[in-house]
Structure formats: structure tokens, C-alpha cells
Design an enzyme around this catalytic site. Structure first.
Site: not given
Ligand code: SIN
Length: 278
Positions: A269, A103, A250, A101
Site C-alpha cells: 500500500r 485511512d 473501506h 475506516h
Molecule cells: C487498508 O485498510 O488499507 C487495507 C485494505 C486491505 O488490505 O484490503
């Protein structure tokens, strides 16, 4: 591109570079900031190792790229609502981002990017995969590019409860969200075009039914996920990744769970606000 203040080591042919010589716990001097931004625009996702950041320092670092924003469905830390703690715990079959996806594609103005900081990392597994969506677009035929020109994708969040997990990541109340965006977007800085669809969020093409849209969306997503358009990052505690969410996909690889692999993975994050895609 020549850098005078930082070291840049590409990670793969498609995208990704590790940057050395930068201490993220302090304000970035102007020349370093410029080179870090250039590296992000060139490599789409940049990585730093061996950083020590508290929440204030992490959010201050993320602010170099744009304003930190709250996640609509996942509760942030009490004093740092723009920082979400992504935890995967032993025995948990829950997977926060089980599909590739970009984000929050269901927002009218999806994030420009995010900064992900590793606090606790399993001894193996738990890598993150990234995909270069410029390459995904540029390698399509001219006829397919004509077909896509002017199409808009409808991106849906799915149920808000899918963004939390009992005991680890607290959710927020809310209604599912939807946003329609161009299937091909233009990066505001580089001027390059990139595909803007994802298996995680894009449900249909505006003006078409889901059944009519599915073959096209499935083709575009499987084309984008070709291994040669991707890179894979092996985390270590103290590593930081910053990705340009406008032109990449990602997902984390949840391969450290179960009876044997009882490890935790804990990340912070900070999501960085962006513009309406054009
Ligand atoms: C995310 O999708 O923001 C997290 C990615 C991760 O935990 O590696």
C-alpha cells in the site's frame, strides 16, 4: 462521462469501477491520466487487473494522485518507506483493519487516497469492501443535515502498537494521535458533500462527551454501512485499487484464516497525502 483512452466498467451501483486499457508500469500519457482522475472522482474507487509493478513503478503510479507519504505507525519497506507491506499469515488472528475506516483520520491532513497492489492472494476470501460516503450524506433527512452542519468529530488513532504485528508488519514508536474534522466535508474537486465519520476512528463530537456523542456516531456509521452504499472487490494477484479516502470507507474481510484456510495475503500500500478537510 465519455472516455476515449480507457475502458470503464462499473462494479456496483454505489461506487467502484474497473478500468481497462491502462499499463500502470509506465508513466501515464496526459490524456490517460486525465481520464483516470475523472474515473476516480466519479466512481470513488477504481481497480486495475493484471499489473506487474516493482516498488518504484507502484510509487510512481501512486504519485499521479498526490505525494506518497509514510504511515505514522507502520514501518515501510527499507528502500521505499512510503510503501507498507500488509501481510496476513496463516494462524494469525490479528486483523489490521478490523473496522470500516477512512485511512488516518487522526491526522490534521488525512490522506487523499491510497493505492493497494495485490502480490499474494488466497484462492478465496480476503475481499475488500468500500462505502460511498457521498451517498451516506445525501440520503439523510434535511433536518439531520442541519443538525450535522458545523459539527466536528474527534478522531483518535488508538495505541500505535495496533498498527503492527510481530514478525510481519513492523511498527514505529509514537504517541496516540487525535484530530478534529468536520462531520460533513466537501470534496475539493467535485464540490459534493460527504459524511466524514468512521467506526474505526471517530470517538466523539467536539464539545460533547463520548456518552452523549455515541448514539449520533453509531447512527451515522450504521446508516453509512447500508449494503446499497457499498461495493466489494474480489482480488487477484496483480490487481490494484486506488480509493478516494476523502469520501469513502473501506475494510478488508479476514475470512481465510484458521486450521483449514491457511493462506497468506500480501499487499503493498502506498498512502497518498491529502489536505485538511473543509
Ligand atoms: C487498508 O485498510 O488499507 C487495507 C485494505 C486491505 O488490505 O484490503
Amino acid at each position: 462521462m465519455r472516455n476515449r483512452h480507457i475502458e470503464v466498467s462499473p462494479l456496483a451501483g454505489a461506487l467502484g469501477a474497473e478500468l481497462g486499457g491502462v499499463d500502470l508500469s509506465r508513466p501515464l500519457p496526459e490524456e490517460v491520466h486525465g481520464e483516470v482522475l475523472d474515473a476516480l472522482h466519479e466512481h470513488i474507487v477504481i481497480f486495475f487487473r493484471d499489473q506487474e509493478l516493482d516498488c518504484a513503478q507502484h510509487q510512481a503510479f501512486a504519485s499521479n494522485f498526490g505525494p506518497p507519504i509514510e504511515h505514522p505507525f507502520t514501518r515501510g519497506l527499507d528502500e521505499w518507506p512510503e510503501t507498507i507491506e500488509i501481510i496476513r499469515s496463516p494462524g494469525e488472528d490479528y486483523n489490521w483493519d478490523s473496522k470500516f475506516h477512512s485511512d488516518l483520520m487522526f491526522l490534521e491532513a488525512p490522506p487523499m487516497g491510497a493505492s493497494l497492489y495485490a502480490l499474494e492472494i488466497p484462492p478465496y476470501g480476503g475481499d475488500t469492501l468500500f462505502v460511498n460516503m457521498y451517498l451516506a450524506y445525501e440520503t439523510l433527512s434535511e433536518k439531520m443535515k442541519e443538525v450535522l452542519s458545523g459539527l466536528r468529530g474527534v478522531n483518535e488513532s488508538g495505541p500505535p502498537s495496533g498498527y503492527s504485528t510481530p514478525g510481519a508488519m513492523a511498527g514505529k514508536q509514537g504517541e496516540p494521535m487525535f484530530a478534529s474534522h468536520p462531520v460533513v466535508r466537501t470534496h475539493p474537486v467535485t464540490g459534493r458533500k460527504a459524511l466524514f465519520v468512521s467506526p474505526g476512528f471517530t470517538r466523539r463530537i467536539e464539545g460533547m462527551t463520548e456518552d452523549e456523542s455515541r448514539p449520533l456516531i453509531e447512527f451515522l456509521c450504521s446508516h453509512a454501512l447500508r449494503p446499497e452504499f457499498s461495493c466489494r472487490f474480489r482480488w487477484s494477484a496483480g490487481a490494484v485499487a486506488v480509493w478516494d479516502n476523502r469520501v469513502s470507507l473501506h475494510r478488508a474481510v479476514p475470512d481465510f484464516f484458521g486450521e483449514v484456510d491457511n493462506y497468506r495475503r500480501v499487499m503493498h500500500r502506498v498512502t497518498i497525502g491529502g489536505d485538511r478537510p473543509i
